[in-house]
Write a protein that holds these residues in place. Sequence first.
Motif, short mmCIF file in Angstrom:
data_model
loop_
_atom_site.label_atom_id
_atom_site.label_comp_id
_atom_site.label_asym_id
_atom_site.label_seq_id
_atom_site.Cartn_x
_atom_site.Cartn_y
_atom_site.Cartn_z
N SER A 11 -10.25 10.49 -9.74
CA SER A 11 -10.19 9.30 -8.89
C SER A 11 -11.02 8.19 -9.51
O SER A 11 -12.16 8.44 -9.94
CB SER A 11 -10.74 9.63 -7.49
N VAL A 12 -10.45 7.01 -9.58
CA VAL A 12 -11.15 5.87 -10.15
C VAL A 12 -10.89 4.65 -9.27
O VAL A 12 -9.95 4.64 -8.46
CB VAL A 12 -10.70 5.55 -11.59
N LYS A 87 -4.31 0.45 -11.61
CA LYS A 87 -3.96 -0.23 -10.37
C LYS A 87 -3.67 0.81 -9.29
O LYS A 87 -3.32 1.95 -9.60
CB LYS A 87 -2.71 -1.09 -10.58
N PRO A 88 -3.73 0.42 -8.03
CA PRO A 88 -3.41 1.38 -6.95
C PRO A 88 -2.01 1.97 -7.11
O PRO A 88 -1.80 3.14 -6.78
CB PRO A 88 -3.53 0.53 -5.69
N GLU A 89 -1.08 1.19 -7.63
CA GLU A 89 0.29 1.69 -7.79
C GLU A 89 0.41 2.72 -8.91
O GLU A 89 1.48 3.31 -9.10
CB GLU A 89 1.28 0.54 -8.03
N ASP A 90 -0.64 2.95 -9.66
CA ASP A 90 -0.65 4.01 -10.67
C ASP A 90 -0.97 5.37 -10.03
O ASP A 90 -0.90 6.41 -10.71
CB ASP A 90 -1.66 3.73 -11.77
N THR A 91 -1.36 5.37 -8.77
CA THR A 91 -1.66 6.62 -8.08
C THR A 91 -0.43 7.52 -8.03
O THR A 91 0.63 7.10 -7.55
CB THR A 91 -2.16 6.34 -6.65
N VAL A 125 -3.84 11.68 -10.14
CA VAL A 125 -4.62 10.50 -10.49
C VAL A 125 -4.58 9.58 -9.27
O VAL A 125 -3.50 9.24 -8.76
CB VAL A 125 -4.03 9.77 -11.71
N THR A 126 -5.75 9.21 -8.79
CA THR A 126 -5.86 8.35 -7.62
C THR A 126 -6.66 7.10 -7.96
O THR A 126 -7.78 7.21 -8.48
CB THR A 126 -6.54 9.08 -6.45
N VAL A 127 -6.09 5.95 -7.68
CA VAL A 127 -6.75 4.68 -7.95
C VAL A 127 -6.98 3.97 -6.62
O VAL A 127 -6.03 3.70 -5.88
CB VAL A 127 -5.90 3.79 -8.87
N SER A 128 -8.22 3.71 -6.33
CA SER A 128 -8.56 3.12 -5.04
C SER A 128 -9.17 1.72 -5.22
O SER A 128 -9.82 1.44 -6.23
CB SER A 128 -9.52 4.01 -4.28
N SER A 129 -8.95 0.91 -4.23
CA SER A 129 -9.48 -0.45 -4.29
C SER A 129 -10.79 -0.56 -3.53
O SER A 129 -11.23 0.38 -2.87
CB SER A 129 -8.46 -1.43 -3.68
#
Length: 129
Positions: A11-12, A87-91, A125-129
């Motif tokens: 997670s990033v 980006k969040p859409e890469d999650t 893979v989790t991308v958070s804002s």
Amino acid sequence: QVQLVESVGGSVQVGGSLRLSCAASGRTFSSASMGWFRQAPGKEREVVAAMSWSGGSTYYADSVKGRLTISRDITKNTMYLQMNSLKPEDTAVYYCAVPAPGSGPQSFIAGGPRSVSSWGQGTQVTVSS
């Protein structure tokens, strides 16, 4: 048959970086190329990057060009996906894959998931804002 084992994702935050690896074993000499797919919740699995083992050709989905880089270490039979400016859409769950023996990276583009003969186990893979 080729066996593929992926590293753990993670997670990033937005703008962060991650590197995924995929180690191949078994009949690796029969594979001319490898690639990475991803599947987000409620969406179809899509190819994001692919390359030939020779390094002569690479492919990137438009959505990841300039941010994701595929590479390989022939001596280790390992493929990598360096992900920057996430980006969040890469999650998504990311999967490494190989196509039918002797097929080039363009087979992933033409056939999508149907062109895959071996899959990795998948890594989140989790991308958070």
